[in-house]
Design a protein around this motif. Structure first.
Motif, PDB file in Angstrom:
ATOM      1  N   GLY A 130       0.794  -1.230   0.000  1.00 45.43           N
ATOM      2  CA  GLY A 130       0.000   0.000   0.000  1.00 45.43           C
ATOM      3  C   GLY A 130       0.819   1.269   0.000  1.00 45.43           C
ATOM      4  O   GLY A 130       0.248   2.366   0.118  1.00 45.43           O
ATOM      5  N   SER A 131       2.144   1.158  -0.103  1.00 44.15           N
ATOM      6  CA  SER A 131       3.002   2.352  -0.044  1.00 44.15           C
ATOM      7  C   SER A 131       3.030   3.079  -1.391  1.00 44.15           C
ATOM      8  O   SER A 131       2.753   2.497  -2.450  1.00 44.15           O
ATOM      9  CB  SER A 131       4.422   1.942   0.365  1.00 44.15           C
ATOM     10  OG  SER A 131       4.949   1.055  -0.599  1.00 44.15           O
ATOM     11  N   PRO A 132       3.403   4.372  -1.379  1.00 47.26           N
ATOM     12  CA  PRO A 132       3.391   5.167  -2.617  1.00 47.26           C
ATOM     13  C   PRO A 132       4.350   4.651  -3.688  1.00 47.26           C
ATOM     14  O   PRO A 132       4.056   4.769  -4.880  1.00 47.26           O
ATOM     15  CB  PRO A 132       3.795   6.558  -2.136  1.00 47.26           C
ATOM     16  CG  PRO A 132       3.432   6.595  -0.691  1.00 47.26           C
ATOM     17  CD  PRO A 132       3.650   5.199  -0.190  1.00 47.26           C
ATOM     18  N   ARG A 180       3.725   0.882 -10.358  1.00 45.92           N
ATOM     19  CA  ARG A 180       2.593   0.434 -11.172  1.00 45.92           C
ATOM     20  C   ARG A 180       2.277   1.454 -12.265  1.00 45.92           C
ATOM     21  O   ARG A 180       1.921   1.083 -13.402  1.00 45.92           O
ATOM     22  CB  ARG A 180       1.369   0.206 -10.284  1.00 45.92           C
ATOM     23  CG  ARG A 180       0.189  -0.397 -11.019  1.00 45.92           C
ATOM     24  CD  ARG A 180      -0.956  -0.769 -10.097  1.00 45.92           C
ATOM     25  NE  ARG A 180      -0.704  -2.009  -9.365  1.00 45.92           N
ATOM     26  CZ  ARG A 180      -0.559  -2.077  -8.052  1.00 45.92           C
ATOM     27  NH1 ARG A 180      -0.620  -0.985  -7.319  1.00 45.92           N
ATOM     28  NH2 ARG A 180      -0.334  -3.240  -7.472  1.00 45.92           N
ATOM     29  N   ALA A 181       2.443   2.748 -11.924  1.00 51.63           N
ATOM     30  CA  ALA A 181       2.195   3.794 -12.921  1.00 51.63           C
ATOM     31  C   ALA A 181       3.224   3.751 -14.043  1.00 51.63           C
ATOM     32  O   ALA A 181       2.931   4.139 -15.187  1.00 51.63           O
ATOM     33  CB  ALA A 181       2.214   5.167 -12.241  1.00 51.63           C
ATOM     34  N   HIS A 229       9.586  -6.490  -5.904  1.00 51.42           N
ATOM     35  CA  HIS A 229      10.031  -5.303  -5.169  1.00 51.42           C
ATOM     36  C   HIS A 229       9.399  -5.260  -3.769  1.00 51.42           C
ATOM     37  O   HIS A 229      10.056  -4.889  -2.787  1.00 51.42           O
ATOM     38  CB  HIS A 229       9.655  -4.042  -5.958  1.00 51.42           C
ATOM     39  CG  HIS A 229      10.532  -3.797  -7.143  1.00 51.42           C
ATOM     40  ND1 HIS A 229      11.830  -3.312  -7.046  1.00 51.42           N
ATOM     41  CD2 HIS A 229      10.296  -3.977  -8.471  1.00 51.42           C
ATOM     42  CE1 HIS A 229      12.352  -3.203  -8.265  1.00 51.42           C
ATOM     43  NE2 HIS A 229      11.440  -3.596  -9.153  1.00 51.42           N
ATOM     44  N   ALA A 230       8.138  -5.622  -3.685  1.00 55.15           N
ATOM     45  CA  ALA A 230       7.446  -5.575  -2.391  1.00 55.15           C
ATOM     46  C   ALA A 230       8.042  -6.579  -1.411  1.00 55.15           C
ATOM     47  O   ALA A 230       8.271  -6.263  -0.230  1.00 55.15           O
ATOM     48  CB  ALA A 230       5.955  -5.842  -2.602  1.00 55.15           C
TER      49      ALA A 230
END
Length: 322
Positions: free
Chosen positions: A218-220, A226-227, A238-239
């Motif tokens: 849920g982090s920016p 994703r963008a 990465h997560a």
């Protein structure tokens, strides 16, 4: 990186000295000494007790005994003499070191191989039936005492028809030379102590991994990745990497817990590890044996934190730079 490791090893030396002083002071707080158990024995006279206390060096002041013990450890690697077993402490510790380390390493592998994927799945599929199931299993694993879990598993094994529960070998293989049959018998017994000792840590690690993954997902920066068009598989990679950092720190602290926190479970399961040995040494006021065990736990704590710091330095280069 070498300077980082060397600096951390140098820090371990004063920490071990401080730990030895604290451990010796704590053992001195225990009422009485090894000879106290003979005071109520009518066949042993006060003169014999006095002579025994002199022979064991227990009549000397505590700080003198500590300095003599520390000098022997530093100069000769001699951890003292066991009053109860009448043997060098180093020999007694080494006899049980193999099984203690073996069970501990298998427990660590059991915890991490299951906790990390279970935590990742639970975080990536929140509020699903399997997530709820894993959450319930996690809470049960955290809340149930390990000795009670050991009793439950032993009862279930007996109900299932097992004729040998507890220990690491069946009766016919105790003291027998190694063979394939003995190895198979060991594997049949080994799962129970690994599950009992590792269940609490497994549940805790799984809950921590789930929480870390939920925070990272849920982090920016995940939204930014994703963008940029990175696919879901790349995002998960990465997560997971970022979520593992706190887990590595926990692993460093978990290692001494596995060695020291399972004394009662090891007694229930009749394991030939150092936990029951330490418990008997405490009951017998076997001071130098207790000191050796406490120093071993202190060393394991230091080594665990060192390995955790090295692993963190590899995972996050900013730690090496700082």
């Amino acid at each position: 990186m070498r300077a980082f490791i060397a600096r951390r090893i140098l820090i371990m030396i004063p920490m071990m000295v401080l730990a030895s002083v604290i451990c010796f002071w704590i053992t001195e707080l225990q009422p009485g000494d090894f000879v106290t158990q003979y005071l109520d024995n009518p066949r042993i006279s006060p003169e014999q007790i006095r002579l025994l206390r002199e022979r064991l060096g227990l009549d000397r002041p505590a700080h003198i005994r500590y300095l003599m013990w520390a000098k022997a450890v530093i100069t000769r690697g001699d951890f003292g003499y066991s009053f109860a077993y009448e043997r060098p402490v180093g020999d007694l510790i080494w006899e049980r070191m193999g099984w203690t380390v073996g069970v501990a390493l298998l427990t660590v592998a059991f915890q991490w191989l299951l906790a990390v994927p279970m935590g990742i799945y639970s975080a990536l599929h929140p509020y699903s039936p399997l997530d709820y199931t894993l959450t319930v299993v996690g809470f049960i694993g955290i809340s149930i005492p390990d000795f009670f879990l050991a009793l439950m598993l032993m009862f279930l094994a007996l109900q299932a028809g097992s004729t040998s529960v507890g220990g690491l070998f069946s009766v016919q293989f105790i003291g027998a030379p190694w063979s394939l049959a003995k190895l198979a018998d060991l594997l049949k017994h080994l799962w129970m102590p690994v599950v009992v000792v590792g269940m609490g840590g497994l549940a805790g690690l799984m809950r921590v991994m789930r929480g870390n993954m939920l925070d990272v997902v849920g982090s920016p920066f995940i939204t930014a990745l994703r963008a940029y068009g990175i696919d879901e598989r790349g995002l998960r990679r990465h997560a997971v990497k970022n979520a593992l950092n706190p887990m590595v720190s926990i692993a460093g602290a978990e290692l001494p817990n596995i060695f020291s926190g399972t004394i009662i479970a090891a007694i229930v399961l009749n394991l030939p590890t150092m936990g029951p040995f330490f418990y008997n040494a405490l009951l017998n006021h076997d001071q130098y044996l207790v000191m050796a065990f406490l120093m071993f736990i202190a060393l394991i704590t230091q080594v665990g934190n060192l390995l955790a710091d090295i692993a963190l330095a590899f995972l996050d280069p900013r730690i090496r730079m700082s």
